[in-house]
Design a protein around this motif. Structure first.
Motif: not given
Length: 324
Positions: A92-96, A109-111, A119-120, A128-132
């Motif tokens: 839900s947070k990612k969607q907002e 972010y999850i980290y 990432l690089c 990868y960035a979206l997953d974070l």
């Protein structure tokens, strides 16, 4: 251009003693270059990797894309640009998360510490960035992220059909006389050469061909100053509106995070806004003085504070010059 030898001598003495990795300094006041000098074998045409100054360039590009209707607004949701992203991974947070959150570094972010190397080294930086995105923080909490800036670059490409580099060359660099940049394809073998190399030119692309969003641009000190002057002019260059005045004002609105749309905001003795990158690369805009101080630097870990150089040496020397 300042001619008096003491200014050059005094500043060169400070640079050589305390700021040994500086390659070039350009100072523009009231639209005129009042000081320009180069160090460590660099010259006017040489470009350097300016690291996170890239973020402020990208902010300008997002503004131009909105001005031209490629992007609707900063309130568009990030995931709207990535319909291919697995919805099962989108909490839900990612969607907002919206474009504005990426611009202001207020996406969650999850980290705890950004996994920049991971990432690089990934094959798909955008995924990868979206997953974070997500985690315990709420949207609106400041958390500096180069991954988020890279998502902005990919969004720009999805919206315009051009890479950030191509878009910048056409709508930003060429119109204000900055050097147009070629693509720089990064590999593990060329990474350190790009970061530390003396003569590098271009804009790095990720494995999918997207221009890097948070780093990877090379600029000369003069072109850094040009870009700063564009912002001092509220987006106008020789009578042509390159970026809307509204975008410039919105980008630089002061707030509790002291961070605008990928610009650092300072308010001590006088208001200043800065594009800042690792190694001591800085575009410092001082609107009350109608002045830009651009400093291009070689890569160096933990360089001395450039704002101190500006406030304690460059500005006092300019003030002394004015009084003579």
């Amino acid at each position: 251009m300042i001619k008096k030898e003491y200014f050059h001598d005094d500043l060169e003495r400070v640079v050589s003693k305390k700021y040994k990795n500086i390659a070039g300094i350009a100072v523009v006041k009231d639209g005129n270059t009042v000081y320009e000098n180069y160090f460590n074998g660099y010259g006017k045409e040489d470009t350097l990797h300016v690291a996170s100054v890239t973020k402020s360039i990208l902010s300008a590009l997002i503004g131009i894309a909105i001005d031209k209707g490629f992007i609707e607004s900063v309130n568009q949701k990030v995931l709207d640009f990535f319909p291919e992203y697995d919805s099962m991974l989108a909490d839900s947070k990612k969607q907002e998360v919206r474009i504005k959150h990426l611009l202001t570094m207020t996406a969650p972010y999850i980290y705890k510490r950004e996994p920049f190397k991971e990432l690089c080294s990934s094959s798909d930086w955008a995924k990868y960035a979206l997953d974070l995105l997500g985690g315990k923080d709420e949207c609106g909490t400041f958390k500096y992220s180069t991954a988020g800036a890279h998502l902005l670059s990919v969004i720009l490409t999805k919206a315009t059909g051009k890479t950030a580099r191509e878009f910048a060359n056409e709508y930003l660099f060429e119109p204000i006389g900055m050097k147009q940049l070629p693509n720089y394809e990064m590999t593990t073998e060329t990474y350190m050469n790009f970061i530390k190399g003396k003569y590098v030119c271009g804009w790095v692309s990720d494995p999918k061909g997207n221009s890097t969003g948070g780093w990877g641009v090379t600029l000369s000190a003069v072109d850094m100053a040009r870009f700063g002057q564009l912002y001092l002019n509220y987006g106008n260059w020789n009578g042509k509106q390159i970026i809307s005045r509204e975008w410039i004002e919105e980008s630089l609105r002061d707030n509790s995070n002291h961070y605008g749309y990928l610009w650092w905001l300072f308010k001590e003795d006088e208001f200043a806004y800065c594009a800042m990158g690792d190694g001591g690369n800085v575009i410092c805009c001082l609107p009350e003085r109608n002045m830009v101080v651009a400093i291009a630097s070689k890569f160096m870990m933990r360089p001395k504070d450039r704002m101190k150089l500006v406030k304690d040496y460059i500005l006092p020397l300019l003030d002394r010059e004015k009084s003579i």
